[in-house]
Design an enzyme around this catalytic site. Structure first.
Site, PDB file in Angstrom:
ATOM      1  N   ASN A 125      -7.428   0.825 -11.096  1.00  0.00           N
ATOM      2  CA  ASN A 125      -8.594  -0.651 -10.594  1.00  0.00           C
ATOM      3  C   ASN A 125      -9.518  -0.073  -9.692  1.00  0.00           C
ATOM      4  OD1 ASN A 125      -9.796  -2.027  -9.231  1.00  0.00           O
ATOM      5  ND2 ASN A 125      -8.084  -3.437  -8.390  1.00  0.00           N
ATOM      6  N   LYS A 159     -12.195  -0.776  -8.384  1.00  0.00           N
ATOM      7  CA  LYS A 159     -12.336  -1.648  -7.256  1.00  0.00           C
ATOM      8  C   LYS A 159     -13.964  -1.608  -7.708  1.00  0.00           C
ATOM      9  CE  LYS A 159      -8.294  -1.815  -5.059  1.00  0.00           C
ATOM     10  NZ  LYS A 159      -7.819  -1.641  -3.630  1.00  0.00           N
ATOM     11  N   HIS A 188      -6.225 -10.464  -8.713  1.00  0.00           N
ATOM     12  CA  HIS A 188      -6.271  -9.927  -7.706  1.00  0.00           C
ATOM     13  C   HIS A 188      -5.771 -10.077  -6.593  1.00  0.00           C
ATOM     14  CE1 HIS A 188      -6.650  -6.406  -5.162  1.00  0.00           C
ATOM     15  NE2 HIS A 188      -6.052  -5.688  -5.882  1.00  0.00           N
ATOM     16  N   SER A 239      -0.668   1.499  -2.567  1.00  0.00           N
ATOM     17  CA  SER A 239      -0.460   2.719  -2.210  1.00  0.00           C
ATOM     18  C   SER A 239       0.234   4.164  -2.667  1.00  0.00           C
ATOM     19  CB  SER A 239      -0.284   3.058  -0.908  1.00  0.00           C
ATOM     20  OG  SER A 239      -1.192   2.126  -0.237  1.00  0.00           O
TER      21      SER A 239
HETATM   22  C1  PEP Z   1      -4.526  -2.724  -5.619  1.00  0.00           C
HETATM   23  O1  PEP Z   1      -5.765  -2.691  -5.349  1.00  0.00           O
HETATM   24  O2  PEP Z   1      -4.888  -3.075  -7.092  1.00  0.00           O
HETATM   25  C2  PEP Z   1      -4.197  -1.560  -5.448  1.00  0.00           C
HETATM   26  C3  PEP Z   1      -2.842  -1.275  -5.968  1.00  0.00           C
HETATM   27  O3  PEP Z   1      -4.956  -0.536  -4.293  1.00  0.00           O
HETATM   28  P1  PEP Z   1      -4.416   0.875  -3.715  1.00  0.00           P
HETATM   29  O4  PEP Z   1      -3.463   1.483  -4.823  1.00  0.00           O
HETATM   30  O5  PEP Z   1      -5.686   1.723  -3.196  1.00  0.00           O
HETATM   31  O6  PEP Z   1      -3.493   0.245  -2.560  1.00  0.00           O
END
Ligand code: PEP
Length: 251
Positions: free
Chosen positions: A9, A11, A96, A214
């Site tokens: 993703n 974003k 999300h 993360s």
């Molecule tokens: C997400 O926003 O779907 C996500 C998992 O972000 P991150 O891996 O940066 O925590």
């Protein structure tokens, strides 16, 4: 048969040229990923046509990050399921936590969005997960159960085959705090049992349930080794081809 998936993703990151470069870099490095692992990238709307073009005929599927809850018409700024399909998407992420938190996405809206997406043969990555307050209050199982019941229970076992669940504890998204493999597995197991209660053991067994929050090359192996974790929805680490591929190599 349950699918293993690693989905990125992006974003609201990268310009169109940067996104095309990233997609090409992921494709270039994807050859060592086992064939049973599906790779998906979810760039911003503006990039979809160019990224889909760069990945045409490859093993990497393109997903949107959201989709409108109306078919078409006077909905300024919205992007419809038909538009996503015509841009080359085969998936859309829905629900999300950032959309729930900042843009008022409700479970009722999500039912409409999922229904529309499926009607256009778009597969759905449906995100669920509790925030920190809910986790600290010990309500995480109830929150996730309610999100699943409110949205997924409106669909049939047949429709479920086109839906992937992403469990993303909000407190772990973009914070560097990952759920431990034990914390993630216990919720994933619970999600699978909720699916089993309503749709039966075959649907539960086939359901792909991704972990998000993360996830990075250094922790993906331990998470993906859990029996109910079938891959990841990756945010920050999806912006670097090496990290994204490193995660996909962790099965
Ligand atoms: C997400 O926003 O779907 C996500 C998992 O972000 P991150 O891996 O940066 O925590």
């Amino acid at each position: 048969m349950r699918k293993f998936i690693v989905a990125g993703n992006w974003k609201m990151n990268t310009t169109v040229p940067e996104g095309v470069e990233l997609a090409k870099a992921v494709l270039e490095k994807a050859k060592d990923i086992p064939a049973n692992v599906e790779l998906i990238v979810a760039p911003p709307f503006t990039h979809l046509v160019s990224v889909a073009d760069a990945l045409k005929g490859s093993r990497i599927a393109v997903s949107a990050q959201n989709c409108a809850d109306e078919e078409k018409g006077a909905f300024t700024g919205e992007v419809s399921a038909d538009m996503l399909v015509s841009a080359g998407c085969s998936y859309t992420i829905l629900g999300h936590s950032e959309r729930r938190q900042y843009y008022g996405e409700t479970d009722a809206k999500l039912v409409k969005k999922v229904r529309l997406a499926l009607s256009r043969n778009l597969k759905v990555i449906l995100c669920v997960g509790e925030n920190l307050k809910e986790r600290e209050a010990g309500k995480h199982f109830d929150v996730v159960r309610a999100q699943i019941e409110n949205v997924l229970f409106n669909f049939s076992a047949e429709e479920l085959k086109s839906i992937v669940i992403a469990y993303e504890p909000v407190w772990a998204i973009g914070t560097g705090k990952t759920a431990t493999a034990e914390q993630a597995e216990e919720i994933h197991r619970c999600i699978r049992s909720i699916i089993e209660e309503k749709f039966g053991p075959a649907a539960a067994d086939d359901m792909t349930i991704l972990y998000g929050g993360s996830c990075k090359p250094s922790n993906a192996k331990e998470l993906f080794a859990c029996p109910d974790i079938d891959g990841g929805l990756i945010g920050g680490a999806a912006l670097k081809a090496d990290d994204f591929i490193g995660i996909a190599l962790s099965f």
